[in-house]
Design a protein around this motif. Sequence first.
Motif, PDB file in Angstrom:
ATOM      1  N   TYR A  42       0.801  -1.228   0.000  1.00  0.00           N
ATOM      2  CA  TYR A  42       0.000   0.000   0.000  1.00  0.00           C
ATOM      3  C   TYR A  42       0.834   1.280   0.000  1.00  0.00           C
ATOM      4  CZ  TYR A  42      -3.965  -2.995   1.161  1.00  0.00           C
ATOM      5  OH  TYR A  42      -4.939  -3.954   1.144  1.00  0.00           O
ATOM      6  N   THR A  43       2.117   1.189  -0.279  1.00  0.00           N
ATOM      7  CA  THR A  43       2.999   2.361  -0.219  1.00  0.00           C
ATOM      8  C   THR A  43       2.497   3.510  -1.081  1.00  0.00           C
ATOM      9  OG1 THR A  43       4.878   0.909   0.177  1.00  0.00           O
ATOM     10  CG2 THR A  43       5.365   3.161  -0.528  1.00  0.00           C
ATOM     11  N   ASP A  44       2.148   3.253  -2.333  1.00  0.00           N
ATOM     12  CA  ASP A  44       1.690   4.314  -3.228  1.00  0.00           C
ATOM     13  C   ASP A  44       0.347   4.893  -2.786  1.00  0.00           C
ATOM     14  OD1 ASP A  44       3.934   4.141  -4.858  1.00  0.00           O
ATOM     15  OD2 ASP A  44       3.014   2.654  -6.177  1.00  0.00           O
ATOM     16  N   VAL A  45      -0.513   4.064  -2.220  1.00  0.00           N
ATOM     17  CA  VAL A  45      -1.811   4.539  -1.743  1.00  0.00           C
ATOM     18  C   VAL A  45      -1.627   5.512  -0.578  1.00  0.00           C
ATOM     19  CG1 VAL A  45      -4.011   3.862  -0.709  1.00  0.00           C
ATOM     20  CG2 VAL A  45      -2.999   2.466  -2.521  1.00  0.00           C
ATOM     21  N   TRP A  46      -0.792   5.139   0.386  1.00  0.00           N
ATOM     22  CA  TRP A  46      -0.545   6.025   1.523  1.00  0.00           C
ATOM     23  C   TRP A  46       0.152   7.311   1.083  1.00  0.00           C
ATOM     24  CZ3 TRP A  46      -3.086   5.771   5.753  1.00  0.00           C
ATOM     25  CH2 TRP A  46      -3.555   4.561   6.212  1.00  0.00           C
ATOM     26  N   ALA A  47       1.104   7.223   0.180  1.00  0.00           N
ATOM     27  CA  ALA A  47       1.801   8.413  -0.295  1.00  0.00           C
ATOM     28  C   ALA A  47       0.828   9.356  -0.981  1.00  0.00           C
ATOM     29  CB  ALA A  47       2.928   8.015  -1.253  1.00  0.00           C
ATOM     30  N   HIS A  48      -0.101   8.824  -1.760  1.00  0.00           N
ATOM     31  CA  HIS A  48      -1.091   9.661  -2.442  1.00  0.00           C
ATOM     32  C   HIS A  48      -2.067  10.278  -1.432  1.00  0.00           C
ATOM     33  CE1 HIS A  48      -3.662  11.174  -5.606  1.00  0.00           C
ATOM     34  NE2 HIS A  48      -4.701  10.703  -4.903  1.00  0.00           N
ATOM     35  N   ALA A  49      -2.478   9.507  -0.436  1.00  0.00           N
ATOM     36  CA  ALA A  49      -3.426  10.023   0.562  1.00  0.00           C
ATOM     37  C   ALA A  49      -2.850  11.233   1.282  1.00  0.00           C
ATOM     38  CB  ALA A  49      -3.774   8.928   1.565  1.00  0.00           C
ATOM     39  N   TRP A  50      -1.557  11.262   1.501  1.00  0.00           N
ATOM     40  CA  TRP A  50      -0.937  12.382   2.185  1.00  0.00           C
ATOM     41  C   TRP A  50      -0.919  13.649   1.335  1.00  0.00           C
ATOM     42  CZ3 TRP A  50       3.525   8.748   3.824  1.00  0.00           C
ATOM     43  CH2 TRP A  50       3.135   8.011   4.947  1.00  0.00           C
ATOM     44  N   THR A  51      -1.147  13.527   0.029  1.00  0.00           N
ATOM     45  CA  THR A  51      -1.163  14.725  -0.815  1.00  0.00           C
ATOM     46  C   THR A  51      -2.477  15.492  -0.697  1.00  0.00           C
ATOM     47  OG1 THR A  51      -2.026  13.586  -2.781  1.00  0.00           O
ATOM     48  CG2 THR A  51       0.366  13.627  -2.506  1.00  0.00           C
ATOM     49  N   HIS A  52      -3.500  14.865  -0.142  1.00  0.00           N
ATOM     50  CA  HIS A  52      -4.794  15.533   0.033  1.00  0.00           C
ATOM     51  C   HIS A  52      -4.838  16.232   1.390  1.00  0.00           C
ATOM     52  CE1 HIS A  52      -6.680  13.943  -3.564  1.00  0.00           C
ATOM     53  NE2 HIS A  52      -6.190  12.749  -3.278  1.00  0.00           N
TER      54      HIS A  52
END
Length: 55
Positions: A42-52
């Motif tokens: 889930y690394t990419d999912v968590w990294a993207h969530a932090w951009t919001h």
Amino acid sequence: MAATCTVHIQCPDCGVALPITMQTWSTSSDHNVLQLVFEPDYTDVWAHAWTHDMA
């Protein structure tokens, strides 16, 4: 035997397709049942969530 595949989910906030890399392999049990193991990254999912903005 192990395999790697990628599935995608869509961000509900911005619509971007996010990749989830999956490691898959099979294992046997004591009851002659084939068991499939899926281990998502889930690394990419968590990294993207932090951009919001969470506010």
